[in-house]
Design an enzyme around this catalytic site. Structure first.
Site, PDB file in Angstrom:
ATOM      1  N   LYS A  22      33.986 -14.266 -48.423  1.00 22.84           N
ATOM      2  CA  LYS A  22      34.316 -15.243 -47.621  1.00 22.84           C
ATOM      3  C   LYS A  22      34.469 -16.711 -48.368  1.00 22.84           C
ATOM      4  CE  LYS A  22      32.055 -16.323 -43.893  1.00 22.84           C
ATOM      5  NZ  LYS A  22      31.568 -17.890 -43.682  1.00 22.84           N
ATOM      6  N   SER A  23      33.301 -16.877 -48.858  1.00 25.07           N
ATOM      7  CA  SER A  23      33.346 -18.164 -49.791  1.00 25.07           C
ATOM      8  C   SER A  23      34.789 -18.372 -50.698  1.00 25.07           C
ATOM      9  CB  SER A  23      31.956 -18.297 -50.481  1.00 25.07           C
ATOM     10  OG  SER A  23      31.045 -18.496 -49.467  1.00 25.07           O
ATOM     11  N   ARG A  27      38.166 -20.595 -50.849  1.00 22.68           N
ATOM     12  CA  ARG A  27      38.563 -21.317 -51.875  1.00 22.68           C
ATOM     13  C   ARG A  27      39.784 -21.159 -52.781  1.00 22.68           C
ATOM     14  NH1 ARG A  27      33.122 -21.534 -50.987  1.00 22.68           N
ATOM     15  NH2 ARG A  27      31.759 -22.943 -51.866  1.00 22.68           N
ATOM     16  N   GLY A  94      32.572 -23.694 -40.797  1.00 19.34           N
ATOM     17  CA  GLY A  94      31.726 -24.673 -41.499  1.00 19.34           C
ATOM     18  C   GLY A  94      32.369 -24.915 -43.027  1.00 19.34           C
ATOM     19  N   SER A 167      22.833 -27.099 -50.767  1.00 20.91           N
ATOM     20  CA  SER A 167      23.995 -26.844 -50.126  1.00 20.91           C
ATOM     21  C   SER A 167      25.377 -26.766 -50.927  1.00 20.91           C
ATOM     22  CB  SER A 167      24.328 -27.798 -48.793  1.00 20.91           C
ATOM     23  OG  SER A 167      25.825 -27.561 -48.402  1.00 20.91           O
ATOM     24  N   ASP A 314      22.520 -16.360 -45.840  1.00 17.77           N
ATOM     25  CA  ASP A 314      23.330 -15.840 -44.890  1.00 17.77           C
ATOM     26  C   ASP A 314      22.832 -14.465 -44.505  1.00 17.77           C
ATOM     27  OD1 ASP A 314      24.854 -17.975 -44.738  1.00 17.77           O
ATOM     28  OD2 ASP A 314      26.599 -17.357 -46.056  1.00 17.77           O
ATOM     29  N   LYS A 341      23.099 -23.480 -38.764  1.00 12.91           N
ATOM     30  CA  LYS A 341      24.056 -22.585 -39.177  1.00 12.91           C
ATOM     31  C   LYS A 341      24.902 -22.161 -37.851  1.00 12.91           C
ATOM     32  CE  LYS A 341      23.513 -21.716 -43.423  1.00 12.91           C
ATOM     33  NZ  LYS A 341      24.159 -22.219 -44.483  1.00 12.91           N
ATOM     34  N   ARG A 387      26.991 -12.920 -37.656  1.00 15.32           N
ATOM     35  CA  ARG A 387      25.899 -12.062 -38.342  1.00 15.32           C
ATOM     36  C   ARG A 387      24.808 -11.900 -37.375  1.00 15.32           C
ATOM     37  NH1 ARG A 387      27.973 -13.031 -43.293  1.00 15.32           N
ATOM     38  NH2 ARG A 387      28.454 -15.218 -43.832  1.00 15.32           N
TER      39      ARG A 387
HETATM   40  C1  S3P Z   1      28.912 -21.374 -48.060  1.00 17.95           C
HETATM   41  C2  S3P Z   1      27.749 -22.119 -48.282  1.00 17.95           C
HETATM   42  C3  S3P Z   1      26.569 -21.753 -47.484  1.00 17.95           C
HETATM   43  C4  S3P Z   1      26.699 -20.596 -46.565  1.00 17.95           C
HETATM   44  C5  S3P Z   1      28.112 -20.426 -45.824  1.00 17.95           C
HETATM   45  C6  S3P Z   1      29.121 -20.457 -47.175  1.00 17.95           C
HETATM   46  C7  S3P Z   1      30.064 -21.786 -48.886  1.00 17.95           C
HETATM   47  O1  S3P Z   1      26.401 -22.890 -46.624  1.00 17.95           O
HETATM   48  O2  S3P Z   1      25.631 -20.695 -45.736  1.00 17.95           O
HETATM   49  O3  S3P Z   1      28.130 -19.288 -45.340  1.00 17.95           O
HETATM   50  O4  S3P Z   1      31.223 -21.011 -49.024  1.00 17.95           O
HETATM   51  O5  S3P Z   1      29.972 -22.677 -49.717  1.00 17.95           O
HETATM   52  P1  S3P Z   1      25.594 -24.218 -46.997  1.00 17.95           P
HETATM   53  O6  S3P Z   1      26.524 -24.847 -48.066  1.00 17.95           O
HETATM   54  O7  S3P Z   1      25.651 -25.056 -45.831  1.00 17.95           O
HETATM   55  O8  S3P Z   1      24.391 -23.785 -47.623  1.00 17.95           O
END
Ligand code: S3P
Length: 426
Positions: A22-23, A27, A94, A167, A314, A341, A387
């Site tokens: 996902k991350s 990006r 988020g 973060s 996560d 979260k 989750r």
């Molecule tokens: C993420 C960073 C994390 C993670 C989120 C995805 C990202 O959050 O919990 O699911 O893609 O950079 P935080 O940066 O708030 O720790």
């Protein structure tokens, strides 16, 4: 629509290709939109969160085409983005909301971002504070703490900033803004967090310096379009890992899972608990895709805290479930980030696993679990959190009665067809 799951001592066997990370998927869309030219992505996660990112960039005028899990992004570069005439809807994501703030801050136009009810409760000041130091003009409820957020694009200056929270989203938003800023931005990271942004910056041709927890990025660099191959998401794999570990007679192979060391805390933890995990790396650099083989294991309790937390943040709902089946007392601490979260994951995990008969107590910054305990059937709530939904579905495998999940649809945020994939192993 609710979902009721009933199993009787299943064993899981077979191979699963978990969906894309996902991350990295988020990006890839963002970097492909910033870069000039045609970026191609394979293994893209077709989850709701990443689709929200696509829809936001389409509203900025970027051409994005989807063909299964392949994506083509045709962009004239960030300078060609158009002022959106509609609110950018970030859904439940988020990552979309926070990383896009960094990108929108340095444009020449006005934009407004808003998401769902969960996003409206999540803290945004952690992003807006450093962006304001760079000169950003961002307004929102409670001085920018909460969405909807209005961004008036402006010229940005580099900053020298020490992250007050561990973060990756804060770090990444600053790095994306830094691309447009005048001067060299320096970010100091006291505890390492996932480094997908840094890896992708280099992949798209930027020059970035990294040493001893410090990252330096010079502004004004133009990214070049690239091809991105997205590995499977270890955070999604985690639920299959947990499912194989706690059911009897299971052996599950998870193909092509990203094993970037900033994300593999889950593997370290289950191995410390006595899990039988095979890791066969396909590539030894970058996002480090690997094939994993997980077998049922008899588990013992462990302690989780400190710098391990960002490497598995996560995965804690799943780890808590696995700990209910481990012998002894598992202590999770330093994880207060869980409170902000998709939902308050400390309160939610403790409430839901307690319903099933787990011996689990919430603390300020984590939880304490005594095991092993048998789990019983229950009516489980997800709080709209993917989750929590997957945790309940995995718990159902070992419950002695039916488990009902109130909102199974939320699982598609990160793992569409999760329950079907899990059932295909039985
Ligand atoms: C993420 C960073 C994390 C993670 C989120 C995805 C990202 O959050 O919990 O699911 O893609 O950079 P935080 O940066 O708030 O720790």
């Amino acid at each position: 629509m609710t979902l009721t799951l009933t199993y009787s001592n299943p064993s899981l066997k077979g191979t699963i290709q978990v969906p894309g990370d996902k991350s990295i998927s988020h990006r890839a869309i963002m970097f492909g939109s910033v870069a000039k030219g045609t970026t191609t992505v394979e293994g893209f996660l077709l989850g709701d969160d990443c689709l929200s990112t696509i829809s936001c960039f389409r509203k900025l005028g970027v051409e994005i085409n989807l063909d299964g899990d392949k994506v083509t992004i045709v962009s004239g570069g960030e300078a060609q983005w158009q002022e959106p005439s509609e609110v950018l809807d970030t859904g439940n994501s988020g990552t979309t909301t926070r990383l896009m703030l960094g990108l929108l801050a340095g444009t020449g136009f006005h934009s407004v971002m808003a998401g769902d009810a969960s996003i409206a409760k999540r803290p945004m000041k952690r992003i807006i504070n450093p962006l304001r130091l760079m000169g950003a003009d961002i307004r929102g409820r409670q001085d920018g703490q909460f969405t909807p957020l209005a961004v008036q694009g402006t010229r940005l200056q580099a900053i020298d900033y020490t992250l007050p929270v561990a973060s990756a989203q804060v770090k990444s938003a600053i790095l994306l803004a830094a691309l447009k800023a005048e001067g060299t931005t320096v970010i100091k990271e006291p505890v390492p967090t996932r480094d997908h942004t840094e890896i992708m910056l280099e992949h798209f041709g930027a020059s970035i310096k990294r040493h001893d927890g410090t990252i330096e990025l010079q502004g004004g660099q133009q990214l070049a379009a690239a091809h991105v191959s997205v590995p499977g998401d270890i955070s999604s794999a985690a639920f299959m890992i947990g499912a194989a570990l706690i059911t009897k007679g299971s052996e599950v192979k998870l193909a092509n899972v990203g094993c970037n060391p900033t994300r593999t805390g889950i593997l370290d933890v289950v191995k410390a608990m006595g899990a039988d995990v095979g890791i066969d790396l396909r590539e030894e650099t970058g996002e480090m895709p690997a094939d994993l083989v997980i077998r049922s294991s008899s588990l013992t309790a462990t302690e989780i805290g400190g710098s391990l937390i960002p490497r598995l943040i996560d995965e804690i709902p799943l780890i808590a479930l696995v700990a209910t089946q481990a012998k002894g007392q598992t202590v999770i601490k330093d994880a207060e980030e869980l409170r902000v979260k998709e939902t308050d994951r400390i309160a939610a995990v403790v409430a839901e696993l307690s319903k099933m008969g787990a011996d689990i107590t919430a603390t300020e910054d984590g939880m304490i679990i005594n095991g092993p305990t048998p789990l019983r059937g229950a009516d489980m709530m997800t709080y709209g959190d993917h989750r929590l939904g997957m945790m309940a579905a995995v718990a159902a495998l070992i419950a002695d009665g039916p488990v009902t999940i109130d909102d199974p649809d939320c699982i598609s945020v990160s793992f569409p067809n999760f329950v079907e994939e899990m059932n295909s192993l039985i």
